[in-house]
Design an enzyme around this catalytic site. Structure first.
Site, PDB file in Angstrom:
ATOM      1  N   ALA A   1      -8.711  38.171  51.033  1.00  0.00           N
ATOM      2  CA  ALA A   1      -9.423  38.302  52.309  1.00  0.00           C
ATOM      3  C   ALA A   1     -10.914  38.519  52.069  1.00  0.00           C
ATOM      4  CB  ALA A   1      -8.837  39.460  53.097  1.00  0.00           C
ATOM      5  N   TYR A   2     -11.254  39.167  50.953  1.00  0.00           N
ATOM      6  CA  TYR A   2     -12.643  39.518  50.644  1.00  0.00           C
ATOM      7  C   TYR A   2     -13.441  38.324  50.141  1.00  0.00           C
ATOM      8  CZ  TYR A   2     -10.105  39.408  46.353  1.00  0.00           C
ATOM      9  OH  TYR A   2      -9.272  38.988  45.356  1.00  0.00           O
ATOM     10  N   GLY A   3     -12.780  37.315  49.553  1.00  0.00           N
ATOM     11  CA  GLY A   3     -13.509  36.204  48.945  1.00  0.00           C
ATOM     12  C   GLY A   3     -12.786  35.665  47.728  1.00  0.00           C
TER      13      GLY A   3
ATOM     14  N   ILE B   1      -9.742  31.904  39.879  1.00  0.00           N
ATOM     15  CA  ILE B   1      -8.426  32.426  39.469  1.00  0.00           C
ATOM     16  C   ILE B   1      -7.723  33.196  40.578  1.00  0.00           C
ATOM     17  CG2 ILE B   1      -8.843  32.515  36.975  1.00  0.00           C
ATOM     18  CD1 ILE B   1      -9.635  35.476  37.336  1.00  0.00           C
ATOM     19  N   GLY B   2      -8.388  33.420  41.696  1.00  0.00           N
ATOM     20  CA  GLY B   2      -7.737  34.162  42.772  1.00  0.00           C
ATOM     21  C   GLY B   2      -8.570  34.109  44.031  1.00  0.00           C
ATOM     22  N   LYS B   3      -7.894  34.340  45.149  1.00  0.00           N
ATOM     23  CA  LYS B   3      -8.587  34.330  46.435  1.00  0.00           C
ATOM     24  C   LYS B   3      -7.939  35.384  47.304  1.00  0.00           C
ATOM     25  CE  LYS B   3     -10.597  30.681  49.324  1.00  0.00           C
ATOM     26  NZ  LYS B   3     -10.829  31.455  50.537  1.00  0.00           N
TER      27      LYS B   3
ATOM     28  N   ASP C   1      -2.849  53.450  46.996  1.00  0.00           N
ATOM     29  CA  ASP C   1      -2.401  52.085  47.285  1.00  0.00           C
ATOM     30  C   ASP C   1      -1.791  51.437  46.040  1.00  0.00           C
ATOM     31  OD1 ASP C   1      -1.921  49.872  48.900  1.00  0.00           O
ATOM     32  OD2 ASP C   1      -3.917  49.017  48.619  1.00  0.00           O
TER      33      ASP C   1
END
EC number: 2.7.11.24
Length: 393
Positions: free
Chosen positions: A70-72, A66-68, A186
């Site tokens: 920088a972390y994976g 469902i998502g991508k 953030d």
């Protein structure tokens, strides 16, 4: 937690009137992700876009990316023991970079400490099959349908009641966070998760800091568009007011459907906010160091614009609250508690249903220069807290 979450056809209900459905984001024809039992059937390995996703066997097929980021990768999955859908984030090679590892540890510890309806909850830290080969971290969060960034950039209509309800929930969650002696640092639309009935939850605490800490941590660049002026000017003595500024920016982006201060760089960012709120007076600059004051004095003089004239479609009561949030001097900026009590939120505000955190969060683990192995051990222990049966495996 970045990336859109689980898709739904449910229509968002009950902020007021017709609610928007979360934007549909079909995932390219993934119906059948290969799954293989591993480690004596205790784990299942999924092959997702050529990446191995290895989770405990209670997360049975089907699993859906469902998502991508920088972390994976993030996948939605069903916990067959609790019958709850979760979003599992895989942080690949989590210990290769010490700053990233500390960020992961911080997020886990913070979210486990907090318990609030407007803060995303961690449901599981999946232990590694073998302690000695612990490199990837899998965190399962409660699953939400979408995020505020996806909603803003979709073409769905948002009523003022929606925006008001979203603002109220952000502030309600922030009141709890600040009461735990924590700054989020953030806040941005993609860190505000939503589900089909307009419930909002704050996520991504990897940059969070203790409120009394004064050294400015530069290990990550906080998203520029939502940064308070004191951060843009490198003030080291920042407070909970930095989060309030971000909320003001987010709310106006909701109302206007475009970012309020989309700066191209640091200098442009500061110019954009001064073009709207005006050049600060000497009294408003008192909290800044001499270098920052000198920098502002050499800039062109900007006259404050009228928010009411610039945003004629926005409720004047909302404008009044936003102006108090977007105050240059953090000492004069409205607090979260006062924002919740503002007339604009009268219909939603209920002080008896806006809880605080009873015990301040302890950042002591940050004070030590932890080795990679020590960080592995701390995160491993967090996994065992959710999965005590893996203690002796």
């Amino acid at each position: 937690m970045d990336g859109p979450a689980h898709q739904t056809d449910t229509v968002m209900s009950d902020a007021a009137g017709q609610q928007p459905a979360p934007p549909s984001q079909p995932v390219a024809g993934i119906d059948n992700i290969p799954a293989t039992l591993s480690h004596g059937g205790r784990f299942i390995q999924y092959n997702i876009f050529g990446n191995i996703f290895e989770v405990t066997a209670k997360y049975k097929p089907p699993i859906m990316p469902i998502g991508k980021g920088a972390y994976g990768i993030v996948c939605s999955a069903l916990n067959s023991e609790t019958n709850e859908h979760v979003a599992i984030k895989k942080i690949a090679n989590a210990f290769d970079n010490k700053i990233d590892a500390k960020r992961t540890l911080r997020e886990i510890k913070l979210l486990r400490h907090m318990d609030h309806e407007n803060i995303v909850a961690i449901r599981d830290i999946i232990p590694p099959p073998q302690r000695e080969a612990f490199n990837d971290v899998y965190i399962a969060y409660e699953l939400m349908d979408t995020d505020l960034h996806q909603i803003i950039r979709s073409n769905q209509g948002l009523s003022e009641e929606h925006c008001q309800y979203f603002l109220y929930q952000i502030l309600r969650g922030l009141k709890y966070i600040h009461s735990a002696n924590v700054l989020h640092r953030d806040l941005k639309p993609s860190n505000l998760l939503l589900n089909a009935n307009c419930d909002l939850k704050i996520c991504d605490f990897g940059l969070a800091r203790v409120t009394s800490e004064t050294d400015f941590m530069t290990e990550y660049v906080v998203t520029r568009w939502y940064r308070a002026p004191e951060l843009l000017l490198n003030s080291s003595d920042y407070t909970a007011a930095i989060d309030v500024w971000s909320v003001g920016c987010i709310f106006m982006e909701l109302m206007d459907r475009k970012p309020l201060f989309p700066g191209r760089d640091h200098v442009h960012q500061l110019r954009l906010l001064m073009e709207l709120i005006g050049t600060p007076s000497e009294a408003e600059m008192e909290f800044l160091n001499e270098n920052a004051k000198r920098y502002i004095r050499q800039l062109p003089l900007y006259r404050r614009q009228s928010f009411v004239e610039k945003f004629p479609h926005v409720n004047p009561a909302a404008i009044d609250l936003v102006e108090k949030m977007l105050t240059f001097d953090p000492r004069r900026r409205i607090t979260v508690e006062d924002a919740l009590a503002h007339p604009y939120l009268t219909s939603l505000h209920d002080i008896s249903d806006e809880p605080v955190c009873m015990t301040p969060f302890n950042f002591d683990f940050e004070q030590h220069a932890l080795t990679e192995e020590q960080m592995k051990e701390l995160i491993y222990r967090e996994g065992l807290a959710f999965n005590p049966e893996y203690q002796h495996m």
